[in-house]
Enzyme design. Sequence first.
Site, PDB file in Angstrom:
ATOM      1  N   GLN A  60     -27.942 -42.754  58.405  1.00  0.00           N
ATOM      2  CA  GLN A  60     -26.922 -41.710  58.519  1.00  0.00           C
ATOM      3  C   GLN A  60     -25.537 -42.335  58.688  1.00  0.00           C
ATOM      4  O   GLN A  60     -25.321 -43.189  59.548  1.00  0.00           O
ATOM      5  CB  GLN A  60     -27.246 -40.796  59.713  1.00  0.00           C
ATOM      6  CG  GLN A  60     -26.319 -39.606  59.859  1.00  0.00           C
ATOM      7  CD  GLN A  60     -26.406 -38.603  58.711  1.00  0.00           C
ATOM      8  OE1 GLN A  60     -27.485 -38.271  58.237  1.00  0.00           O
ATOM      9  NE2 GLN A  60     -25.263 -38.122  58.251  1.00  0.00           N
ATOM     10  N   LYS A 100     -32.239 -32.499  58.675  1.00  0.00           N
ATOM     11  CA  LYS A 100     -33.065 -33.205  57.676  1.00  0.00           C
ATOM     12  C   LYS A 100     -34.516 -33.314  58.158  1.00  0.00           C
ATOM     13  O   LYS A 100     -35.450 -33.110  57.404  1.00  0.00           O
ATOM     14  CB  LYS A 100     -32.462 -34.588  57.381  1.00  0.00           C
ATOM     15  CG  LYS A 100     -31.149 -34.488  56.588  1.00  0.00           C
ATOM     16  CD  LYS A 100     -30.369 -35.789  56.540  1.00  0.00           C
ATOM     17  CE  LYS A 100     -29.004 -35.562  55.897  1.00  0.00           C
ATOM     18  NZ  LYS A 100     -28.123 -36.738  55.915  1.00  0.00           N
ATOM     19  N   ASP A 102     -30.937 -41.558  49.425  1.00  0.00           N
ATOM     20  CA  ASP A 102     -29.577 -41.011  49.479  1.00  0.00           C
ATOM     21  C   ASP A 102     -28.817 -41.354  48.190  1.00  0.00           C
ATOM     22  O   ASP A 102     -27.745 -40.810  47.933  1.00  0.00           O
ATOM     23  CB  ASP A 102     -28.814 -41.597  50.684  1.00  0.00           C
ATOM     24  CG  ASP A 102     -28.571 -40.559  51.771  1.00  0.00           C
ATOM     25  OD1 ASP A 102     -28.637 -39.354  51.467  1.00  0.00           O
ATOM     26  OD2 ASP A 102     -28.318 -40.969  52.921  1.00  0.00           O
TER      27      ASP A 102
END
Length: 293
Positions: free
Chosen positions: A96, A52, A119
Site C-alpha cells: 500500500q 480490499k 497493482d
Amino acid sequence: MQLIDGKKISLEIQEQIAAEVKTLVATGHKQPHLAAILVGNDGGSETYVAAKIKACENVGFKSTLLRFAADTSEEKLLEAVVGLNNDSDVDGFIVQLPLPKHINEHKVTETILPQKDVDGFHPVNLGRMVLNLPSYISATPYGITKLLEAYNIETGGKNCVVIGRSHIVGSPMSILLAKNTKYGNCTVTLCHSKTKDLKSHTLNADIIVCALGIPEFLKADMVKEGAVVIDVGTTRVAAPETKSGFKLKGDVKFDEVAPKCSYITPVPGGVGPMTIASLLMNTLLAAKKEIYA
Ligand code: NAP
C-alpha cells in the site's frame, strides 16, 4: 446527466468473481490468495487496505495482511516482499502506497515479482501494457476503462483530457485511452501542473479524467456541455459533523459540473470501488496464471 454508479458495477464484478471462485475451488483449484503489506498507520491507507481485505472476503479469496511499523527499515520491508514472492500460496500482493519517506518506493515496486504485481505498478507490467502484451493493468485506470465499457460510453475519436500524470493513475490512463480498443481510440491530452491555460484544453474535451488530488479543482466554466467527467480525486477534508471527522472530496466541483455532463462519477461511489474490483480481477488472473502462463 447520468450518474456513473461505480459501487454498483464493482459489486456486479465481485459477484462474477465470486461465482468463478466457487467453480475453481469446486474443481480442485486452491482459493485465490491476495496479500497486502501496510507500513505505518496512515488513516487513508488503513481504510483502503481494510476495504480490499473485505472485498477479498466477499468474493471468497484468502487474504493476508502484513503490518509494519512506520519506522521499519527498507531492508526489512524488502525481505517481506521477497518472502511473498517466494510464497507459493500467495497469488498476488500489493504494497500500500504511500510509503514512509525513508523507503524508496521504486525499489520496493521493482522487487515485487511482475507475476505477482496485481497493482500493475512494476515497470515490466507497465511496459507490457504499453506494448499491448498481457499484463496487470494499474487498478484505477483499469477500473475506469471498465466503467466506460459498462455504460457503453463511446470513446472512439473523442477528445480526452487527463489531468495529472502520476505513474499509477494519470499516465497509464492516458495510454489506455489512446489504445486501439473498445474503451480507447481517444485523442488524448495529458495535462499537469506545468500545463498552460488548462481551461482551453478541458473546454475542448469530450471526456475529462481528473486525477490531481486538489478538491473541487474542475469547475463548471472549464467543462463543455455534454462532457463525460471521471473524478479520481479522493482528498480527506475535515468534517466535524461526521462520525469519522472527515469527508472524501473529489477533484470536481460536483454540484456545478454535474448538470453540464452527459455522464459523471460521484466521490465517493465512483472510481474508488472500481479500483478494488480491478485489484480482485487482477488477483483472479494471477491465480489462474493467465497473464504469465
Ligand atoms: P499525484 O501522484 O499526487 O499526482 C498529481 C498530479 O496532478 C501530478 O501529475 C501533478 O502535476 C498534477 N497537478 C497538480 N496540481 C495541478 C494543477 N494545478 N493543474 C494540473 N495538474 C496538476 O496523484 P495520484 O497519486 O495520481 O492521485 C491523484 C488523486 O487521485 C488523489 O486525490 C488520490 O488520492 C486519488 N486516487 C484515487 C484512487 C481511487 O481509487 N479513487 C486511486 C489513486 C489515487 P506534476 O506532475 O507537474 O506535479
